[in-house]
Scaffold this active site. Structure first.
Site, PDB file in Angstrom:
ATOM      1  N   ARG A   1       0.828  -1.211   0.000  1.00 15.83           N
ATOM      2  CA  ARG A   1       0.000   0.000   0.000  1.00 15.83           C
ATOM      3  C   ARG A   1       0.865   1.264   0.000  1.00 15.83           C
ATOM      4  O   ARG A   1       1.859   1.350   0.705  1.00 15.83           O
ATOM      5  CB  ARG A   1      -0.905   0.008   1.226  1.00 15.83           C
ATOM      6  CG  ARG A   1      -1.772   1.239   1.317  1.00 15.83           C
ATOM      7  CD  ARG A   1      -2.933   1.029   2.214  1.00 15.83           C
ATOM      8  NE  ARG A   1      -2.600   1.204   3.618  1.00 15.83           N
ATOM      9  CZ  ARG A   1      -3.513   1.230   4.589  1.00 15.83           C
ATOM     10  NH1 ARG A   1      -4.791   1.059   4.291  1.00 15.83           N
ATOM     11  NH2 ARG A   1      -3.162   1.396   5.829  1.00 15.83           N
TER      12      ARG A   1
ATOM     13  N   ARG B   1      -0.912  -3.737  15.143  1.00 14.51           N
ATOM     14  CA  ARG B   1      -2.252  -3.200  14.842  1.00 14.51           C
ATOM     15  C   ARG B   1      -3.277  -4.327  14.812  1.00 14.51           C
ATOM     16  O   ARG B   1      -4.417  -4.168  15.248  1.00 14.51           O
ATOM     17  CB  ARG B   1      -2.237  -2.439  13.504  1.00 14.51           C
ATOM     18  CG  ARG B   1      -1.450  -1.140  13.597  1.00 14.51           C
ATOM     19  CD  ARG B   1      -1.126  -0.578  12.239  1.00 14.51           C
ATOM     20  NE  ARG B   1      -2.295  -0.048  11.541  1.00 14.51           N
ATOM     21  CZ  ARG B   1      -2.318   0.203  10.239  1.00 14.51           C
ATOM     22  NH1 ARG B   1      -1.253  -0.036   9.490  1.00 14.51           N
ATOM     23  NH2 ARG B   1      -3.409   0.680   9.684  1.00 14.51           N
TER      24      ARG B   1
HETATM   25  P1  AMP Z   1      -6.328   3.771  10.344  1.00 16.97           P
HETATM   26  O1  AMP Z   1      -5.893   4.659   9.229  1.00 16.97           O
HETATM   27  O2  AMP Z   1      -7.808   3.760  10.555  1.00 16.97           O
HETATM   28  O3  AMP Z   1      -5.739   2.389  10.266  1.00 16.97           O
HETATM   29  O4  AMP Z   1      -5.730   4.427  11.699  1.00 16.97           O
HETATM   30  C1  AMP Z   1      -4.344   4.645  11.851  1.00 16.97           C
HETATM   31  C2  AMP Z   1      -4.029   4.811  13.331  1.00 16.97           C
HETATM   32  O5  AMP Z   1      -4.756   5.931  13.875  1.00 16.97           O
HETATM   33  C3  AMP Z   1      -4.436   3.637  14.203  1.00 16.97           C
HETATM   34  O6  AMP Z   1      -3.449   2.591  14.191  1.00 16.97           O
HETATM   35  C4  AMP Z   1      -4.544   4.318  15.574  1.00 16.97           C
HETATM   36  O7  AMP Z   1      -3.271   4.597  16.124  1.00 16.97           O
HETATM   37  C5  AMP Z   1      -5.186   5.643  15.209  1.00 16.97           C
HETATM   38  N1  AMP Z   1      -6.673   5.560  15.210  1.00 16.97           N
HETATM   39  C6  AMP Z   1      -7.499   5.696  14.145  1.00 16.97           C
HETATM   40  N2  AMP Z   1      -8.792   5.563  14.518  1.00 16.97           N
HETATM   41  C7  AMP Z   1      -8.768   5.328  15.852  1.00 16.97           C
HETATM   42  C8  AMP Z   1      -9.789   5.078  16.805  1.00 16.97           C
HETATM   43  N3  AMP Z   1     -11.092   5.021  16.471  1.00 16.97           N
HETATM   44  N4  AMP Z   1      -9.409   4.874  18.093  1.00 16.97           N
HETATM   45  C9  AMP Z   1      -8.116   4.930  18.466  1.00 16.97           C
HETATM   46  N5  AMP Z   1      -7.096   5.136  17.612  1.00 16.97           N
HETATM   47  C10 AMP Z   1      -7.414   5.346  16.307  1.00 16.97           C
END
Ligand code: AMP
Length: 229
Positions: free
Chosen positions: A132, A173
C-alpha cells in the site's frame, strides 16, 4: 444509485481490509460524508499541532489513541453540515467505550445504522499493507505491484509507504484489533445493530461496493417501513 436518506454506515474490519477504499467509493455513490479517524489524526500529526504531537508516538507504534481524544474528534465531525445527510465511519468505533458513545448519539438522533464487516484473512492483510502507498498531500491510496516501481499520485506528489504499514507495526495493529476492536462488533450486535459480513478478499473494490450499496438500500427500506408504521 441515488443520494441516500440519512444513514450511518459503519465500516468495520481489520487494518488493510479495504475500509478506506470502500468509504471513498461509497461516499460518492451514496452522498454520505466520509469520516476517517485515521485520516483526521494523520492530518493533525502532519500539522504538528498539540494534539498531533501528543498522538504521533502511539500511532507510529500501532497502538490506539485514547478514547476521549478520538470521541471528541468524532463528535465535532458529526456535527458538521456535510454529515447532516448521513456519514460513513471508517476506523471508528475501535473500542467498546467509543461504541457506547456512538450508541448514545444514535439513540438521541434516531439515525438508522448499518454495520458492514469486511472480512479479510490476516496474511492477506499483511501482504496488502506491504504494497500500500498513500499520497502525503491528498490521502489517495494505491497499491504497487509486488516488487514493482513506486507510484506518483494523480495530484503529482510522490506516494509513500505509511510508517505504520511496516510488517512489525501491522502485527501490533492486528493485535490491537483482536483485543480491543473485535469486542466492539459483539457490543454493537448485542445493542441491536444490524450487521452484515462482506467477503473482502479475492475481489476487486467495485463489486464489493455494489454489494454494500444493496445492503444500504435494504437497510433504508426497512427504516422507512418502521417510520411509516
Ligand atoms: P487507520 O488509518 O484507521 O488504520 O488508523 C491509523 C491509526 O490511527 C491507528 O493505528 C490508531 O493509532 C489511530 N486511530 C485511528 N482511529 C482510531 C480510533 N477510532 N481509536 C483509536 N485510535 C485510532
Amino acid at each position: 444509485m441515488t443520494t441516500t436518506n440519512r444513514l450511518c454506515l459503519i465500516l468495520f474490519g481489520p487494518p488493510g481490509s479495504g475500509k478506506g477504499t470502500q468509504a471513498k467509493l461509497l461516499c460518492e455513490s451514496l452522498g454520505l460524508a466520509h469520516i476517517s479517524t485515521g485520516d483526521i489524526l494523520r492530518a493533525r500529526v502532519a500539522s504538528g499541532d498539540e494534539l498531533g504531537n501528543a498522538v504521533a508516538g502511539v500511532m507510529q507504534s500501532g497502538g490506539l489513541v485514547p478514547d476521549e481524544i478520538v470521541n471528541k474528534i468524532v463528535e465535532d465531525r458529526i456535527g458538521q453540515p456535510d454529515a447532516a445527510h448521513g456519514f460513513i465511519l471508517d476506523g471508528y468505533p475501535r473500542t467498546v467505550e467509543q461504541a457506547k458513545l456512538l450508541d448514545s448519539m444514535f439513540r438521541a438522533r434516531r439515525i438508522p445504522v448499518l454495520v458492514v464487516h469486511l472480512k479479510v484473512d490476516y496474511n492477506e492483510v499483511i501482504a496488502r499493507l506491504a504494497r500500500r502507498r498513500q499520497c502525503p498531500a491528498c490521502g489517495e491510496l494505491q497499491s504497487i505491484v509486488k516488487d514493482g516501481p513506486e507510484l506518483r499520485c494523480k495530484c503529482g506528489t510522490q506516494m509513500v509507504a505509511r510508517d505504520d504499514d511496516r510488517e512489525e507495526v501491522v502485527v501490533q495493529r492486528l493485535k490491537a484489533y483482536d483485543s480491543q476492536t473485535a469486542p466492539v462488533l459483539r457490543f454493537l450486535e448485542s445493542a441491536g445493530y444490524e450487521r452484515c459480513d462482506v467477503v473482502g478478499e479475492g475481489r476487486s473494490p467495485g463489486p464489493i461496493a455494489r454489494e454494500i450499496e444493496q445492503l444500504v438500500e435494504r437497510r433504508l427500506g426497512a427504516a422507512a417501513e418502521v417510520e411509516q408504521a
